[in-house]
Design a protein around this motif. Structure first.
Motif, PDB file in Angstrom:
ATOM      1  N   ILE A   1      34.038  19.434  96.767  1.00 54.28           N
ATOM      2  CA  ILE A   1      33.872  18.024  97.097  1.00 54.28           C
ATOM      3  C   ILE A   1      35.166  17.461  97.673  1.00 54.28           C
ATOM      4  O   ILE A   1      35.169  16.716  98.652  1.00 54.28           O
ATOM      5  CB  ILE A   1      33.449  17.230  95.842  1.00 54.28           C
ATOM      6  N   THR A   2      36.288  17.863  97.055  1.00 56.14           N
ATOM      7  CA  THR A   2      37.593  17.391  97.521  1.00 56.14           C
ATOM      8  C   THR A   2      37.862  17.818  98.950  1.00 56.14           C
ATOM      9  O   THR A   2      38.281  17.006  99.790  1.00 56.14           O
ATOM     10  CB  THR A   2      38.711  17.921  96.607  1.00 56.14           C
ATOM     11  N   ILE A   3      37.616  19.090  99.240  1.00 61.19           N
ATOM     12  CA  ILE A   3      37.929  19.585 100.582  1.00 61.19           C
ATOM     13  C   ILE A   3      36.978  19.006 101.616  1.00 61.19           C
ATOM     14  O   ILE A   3      37.362  18.783 102.772  1.00 61.19           O
ATOM     15  CB  ILE A   3      37.922  21.125 100.607  1.00 61.19           C
ATOM     16  N   TRP A   4      35.721  18.727 101.220  1.00 60.04           N
ATOM     17  CA  TRP A   4      34.811  18.047 102.139  1.00 60.04           C
ATOM     18  C   TRP A   4      35.341  16.659 102.472  1.00 60.04           C
ATOM     19  O   TRP A   4      35.381  16.248 103.638  1.00 60.04           O
ATOM     20  CB  TRP A   4      33.420  17.917 101.534  1.00 60.04           C
ATOM     21  N   PHE A   5      35.779  15.946 101.439  1.00 58.60           N
ATOM     22  CA  PHE A   5      36.310  14.601 101.666  1.00 58.60           C
ATOM     23  C   PHE A   5      37.567  14.651 102.528  1.00 58.60           C
ATOM     24  O   PHE A   5      37.717  13.881 103.485  1.00 58.60           O
ATOM     25  CB  PHE A   5      36.624  13.934 100.331  1.00 58.60           C
ATOM     26  N   LEU A   6      38.477  15.578 102.205  1.00 60.61           N
ATOM     27  CA  LEU A   6      39.738  15.655 102.944  1.00 60.61           C
ATOM     28  C   LEU A   6      39.522  16.064 104.391  1.00 60.61           C
ATOM     29  O   LEU A   6      40.188  15.558 105.298  1.00 60.61           O
ATOM     30  CB  LEU A   6      40.692  16.628 102.252  1.00 60.61           C
TER      31      LEU A   6
ATOM     32  N   LYS B   1      47.127  30.391  91.477  1.00 61.19           N
ATOM     33  CA  LYS B   1      46.982  31.343  92.582  1.00 61.19           C
ATOM     34  C   LYS B   1      47.249  30.697  93.934  1.00 61.19           C
ATOM     35  O   LYS B   1      47.845  31.327  94.830  1.00 61.19           O
ATOM     36  CB  LYS B   1      45.585  31.961  92.554  1.00 61.19           C
ATOM     37  N   SER B   2      46.822  29.454  94.121  1.00 56.54           N
ATOM     38  CA  SER B   2      47.036  28.801  95.412  1.00 56.54           C
ATOM     39  C   SER B   2      48.512  28.657  95.720  1.00 56.54           C
ATOM     40  O   SER B   2      48.966  28.906  96.843  1.00 56.54           O
ATOM     41  CB  SER B   2      46.363  27.424  95.424  1.00 56.54           C
ATOM     42  N   GLN B   3      49.278  28.258  94.712  1.00 57.52           N
ATOM     43  CA  GLN B   3      50.717  28.103  94.909  1.00 57.52           C
ATOM     44  C   GLN B   3      51.380  29.459  95.172  1.00 57.52           C
ATOM     45  O   GLN B   3      52.322  29.562  95.973  1.00 57.52           O
ATOM     46  CB  GLN B   3      51.349  27.436  93.693  1.00 57.52           C
ATOM     47  N   ALA B   4      50.886  30.506  94.500  1.00 54.61           N
ATOM     48  CA  ALA B   4      51.423  31.852  94.732  1.00 54.61           C
ATOM     49  C   ALA B   4      51.150  32.300  96.166  1.00 54.61           C
ATOM     50  O   ALA B   4      52.031  32.850  96.841  1.00 54.61           O
ATOM     51  CB  ALA B   4      50.819  32.838  93.734  1.00 54.61           C
ATOM     52  N   LEU B   5      49.950  32.056  96.655  1.00 58.43           N
ATOM     53  CA  LEU B   5      49.629  32.414  98.037  1.00 58.43           C
ATOM     54  C   LEU B   5      50.467  31.598  99.018  1.00 58.43           C
ATOM     55  O   LEU B   5      50.936  32.129 100.032  1.00 58.43           O
ATOM     56  CB  LEU B   5      48.141  32.198  98.299  1.00 58.43           C
TER      57      LEU B   5
ATOM     58  N   LYS C   1      50.516  30.204 108.716  1.00 55.36           N
ATOM     59  CA  LYS C   1      51.653  29.312 108.936  1.00 55.36           C
ATOM     60  C   LYS C   1      51.211  27.883 109.233  1.00 55.36           C
ATOM     61  O   LYS C   1      52.050  26.982 109.283  1.00 55.36           O
ATOM     62  CB  LYS C   1      52.530  29.827 110.084  1.00 55.36           C
ATOM     63  N   ASN C   2      49.915  27.676 109.421  1.00 58.18           N
ATOM     64  CA  ASN C   2      49.428  26.346 109.791  1.00 58.18           C
ATOM     65  C   ASN C   2      48.402  25.772 108.824  1.00 58.18           C
ATOM     66  O   ASN C   2      47.768  24.756 109.139  1.00 58.18           O
ATOM     67  CB  ASN C   2      48.819  26.395 111.198  1.00 58.18           C
ATOM     68  N   ILE C   3      48.226  26.399 107.673  1.00 51.82           N
ATOM     69  CA  ILE C   3      47.350  25.833 106.650  1.00 51.82           C
ATOM     70  C   ILE C   3      48.164  25.565 105.395  1.00 51.82           C
ATOM     71  O   ILE C   3      49.174  26.222 105.141  1.00 51.82           O
ATOM     72  CB  ILE C   3      46.156  26.755 106.329  1.00 51.82           C
ATOM     73  N   ASP C   4      47.734  24.592 104.631  1.00 53.88           N
ATOM     74  CA  ASP C   4      48.431  24.206 103.410  1.00 53.88           C
ATOM     75  C   ASP C   4      47.533  24.528 102.224  1.00 53.88           C
ATOM     76  O   ASP C   4      46.555  23.835 101.966  1.00 53.88           O
ATOM     77  CB  ASP C   4      48.765  22.715 103.454  1.00 53.88           C
ATOM     78  N   VAL C   5      47.866  25.595 101.516  1.00 48.99           N
ATOM     79  CA  VAL C   5      47.061  26.023 100.364  1.00 48.99           C
ATOM     80  C   VAL C   5      47.677  25.404  99.115  1.00 48.99           C
ATOM     81  O   VAL C   5      48.778  25.764  98.707  1.00 48.99           O
ATOM     82  CB  VAL C   5      47.039  27.559 100.233  1.00 48.99           C
ATOM     83  N   ASN C   6      46.974  24.474  98.493  1.00 53.16           N
ATOM     84  CA  ASN C   6      47.514  23.796  97.315  1.00 53.16           C
ATOM     85  C   ASN C   6      46.436  23.575  96.276  1.00 53.16           C
ATOM     86  O   ASN C   6      45.264  23.850  96.524  1.00 53.16           O
ATOM     87  CB  ASN C   6      48.152  22.462  97.716  1.00 53.16           C
ATOM     88  N   GLY C   7      46.841  23.073  95.131  1.00 51.64           N
ATOM     89  CA  GLY C   7      45.887  22.849  94.050  1.00 51.64           C
ATOM     90  C   GLY C   7      45.219  24.148  93.655  1.00 51.64           C
ATOM     91  O   GLY C   7      45.865  25.085  93.212  1.00 51.64           O
ATOM     92  N   GLU C   8      43.902  24.210  93.826  1.00 57.99           N
ATOM     93  CA  GLU C   8      43.153  25.449  93.624  1.00 57.99           C
ATOM     94  C   GLU C   8      42.320  25.748  94.870  1.00 57.99           C
ATOM     95  O   GLU C   8      41.200  26.245  94.790  1.00 57.99           O
ATOM     96  CB  GLU C   8      42.262  25.332  92.388  1.00 57.99           C
ATOM     97  N   MET C   9      42.897  25.464  96.032  1.00 54.37           N
ATOM     98  CA  MET C   9      42.160  25.576  97.283  1.00 54.37           C
ATOM     99  C   MET C   9      42.138  26.993  97.852  1.00 54.37           C
ATOM    100  O   MET C   9      41.668  27.191  98.976  1.00 54.37           O
ATOM    101  CB  MET C   9      42.752  24.618  98.320  1.00 54.37           C
ATOM    102  N   HIS C  10      42.649  27.978  97.108  1.00 58.74           N
ATOM    103  CA  HIS C  10      42.621  29.349  97.628  1.00 58.74           C
ATOM    104  C   HIS C  10      41.198  29.831  97.884  1.00 58.74           C
ATOM    105  O   HIS C  10      40.975  30.707  98.704  1.00 58.74           O
ATOM    106  CB  HIS C  10      43.327  30.296  96.652  1.00 58.74           C
ATOM    107  N   ARG C  11      40.232  29.250  97.167  1.00 54.65           N
ATOM    108  CA  ARG C  11      38.838  29.629  97.378  1.00 54.65           C
ATOM    109  C   ARG C  11      38.358  29.223  98.772  1.00 54.65           C
ATOM    110  O   ARG C  11      37.398  29.792  99.292  1.00 54.65           O
ATOM    111  CB  ARG C  11      37.943  28.947  96.344  1.00 54.65           C
ATOM    112  N   TYR C  12      39.000  28.229  99.329  1.00 57.00           N
ATOM    113  CA  TYR C  12      38.511  27.632 100.574  1.00 57.00           C
ATOM    114  C   TYR C  12      39.450  27.854 101.748  1.00 57.00           C
ATOM    115  O   TYR C  12      39.459  27.057 102.683  1.00 57.00           O
ATOM    116  CB  TYR C  12      38.293  26.125 100.361  1.00 57.00           C
ATOM    117  N   ILE C  13      40.220  28.927 101.713  1.00 52.46           N
ATOM    118  CA  ILE C  13      41.116  29.198 102.834  1.00 52.46           C
ATOM    119  C   ILE C  13      40.352  29.295 104.161  1.00 52.46           C
ATOM    120  O   ILE C  13      40.821  28.771 105.181  1.00 52.46           O
ATOM    121  CB  ILE C  13      41.943  30.470 102.566  1.00 52.46           C
TER     122      ILE C  13
END
Length: 316
Positions: free
Chosen positions: A220-225, A72-76, A166-178
């Protein structure tokens, strides 16, 4: 172009025509100019055939077909890249999101000046045990970790100002955290709106309990990033310094003890503090190396496509 409706989907052939007709009716009744971008994330049913038919009937319908299921993240991400509207609306294709919410979401962006409006499915029709309770726990953890005060991070119905997507990078499964990605990018005018949640009419849900496990790992990943993604040396360097200092302190103590306090005592290598000192200094050095490698990777990485498009409709 005023509104872009971005709809990722997987095996939703039964709902697409009804969803399209509903969205078109809302747009026409409110005199919006619009485009609908369907992103077929590797469907194995007739979803792409339906999208092709809809695009031939309505020039506002555009389609992207992935070669396989990329997520889904890649689709978005693909939809956001192609969207041309001033306001971008995302929704799921299973008819659980209500297109009648679009005008109010649009007004919150255009008239009230919000960067992002996230839907809140306050009353849900999902299973309490399999979805509601895990979702509440997940949302609580996301609020505490990110500082974004939303009740429903995972609601597919959201509205964005064009600059945001246009200024966010949605990748992996990060669609939950847009919303978190948007906040980290500097878009802080974020709010939520209670939206109507509808029972699934066709097909079956594509998500199981594992999505919540993956969700917490992604959190956890997005907190670290968000904290150290641009400066890995700040984390690994600090850890390396602490570990090396502990090891060096033990080594200094052992040296002073052997040379001045107890020269006839046990050999240094017979004392457990020696191995503790050696281990911590080696670990500290490894943390330093990890930090340097992280900095080098950040400065030399190249952006790569995370999905492959098989076919596109009505898109330049």
């Amino acid at each position: 172009m005023n509104i872009s409706v971005v709809i990722p989907l997987l095996n939703e052939q039964d709902s697409l025509t009804e969803l399209h007709d509903w969205i078109a009716r809302v747009m026409q009744s409110n005199h919006f100019s619009y485009e609908i971008i369907f992103i077929d994330d590797g469907s194995t049913d007739g979803s792409w055939n339906v999208i092709t038919h809809l695009s031939s009937q309505n020039p506002n319908v555009k389609g992207i077909q992935f070669l396989r299921n990329f997520g889904k993240s890649q689709a978005l991400h693909a939809g956001f890249e192609k969207a041309t509207g001033d306001v971008i609306i995302t929704m799921d294709a299973d008819l659980q999101d209500n297109p009648d919410e679009i005008p109010e979401l649009y007004n919150l962006i255009v008239k009230d000046g919000f960067d992002l409006v996230s839907g809140w499915k306050k009353k849900r029709y999902d299973s309490v045990i399999s979805k509601n309770l895990p979702s509440k726990l997940f949302n609580w953890a996301a609020r505490k970790t990110s500082g974004v005060k939303l009740n429903d991070f995972n609601c597919g119905l959201k509205a964005f100002r064009k600059d945001v997507v246009k200024n966010i990078d949605v990748n992996g499964e990060m669609h939950r955290y847009i919303p978190v990605l948007a906040k980290n990018a500097g878009f802080v005018k974020i709010t939520e709106k209670v939206v109507q949640h509808q029972a699934r009419k066709y097909g079956e849900t594509k998500f199981g309990m594992n999505r919540f496990i993956n969700g917490f790992l992604d959190l956890i990943t997005i907190w670290f990033l968000s904290s150290f993604g641009k400066r890995p040396m700040h984390l690994f360097g600090a850890l390396g310094f602490i570990m090396f200092a502990i090891g060096f302190g033990f080594a200094l103590y052992l040296g002073i003890d052997k040379l001045f306090l107890n020269p006839t005592g046990r050999l240094i290598t017979d004392r457990p503090q020696f191995y503790l000192s050696l281990s911590t200094m080696i670990i500290g050095t490894q943390f330093f190396v990890a930090g340097f490698l992280g900095e080098i990777i950040l400065r030399t990485k190249e952006d790569k496509k995370r999905y492959s498009i098989k076919e596109a409709l009505n898109l330049e």
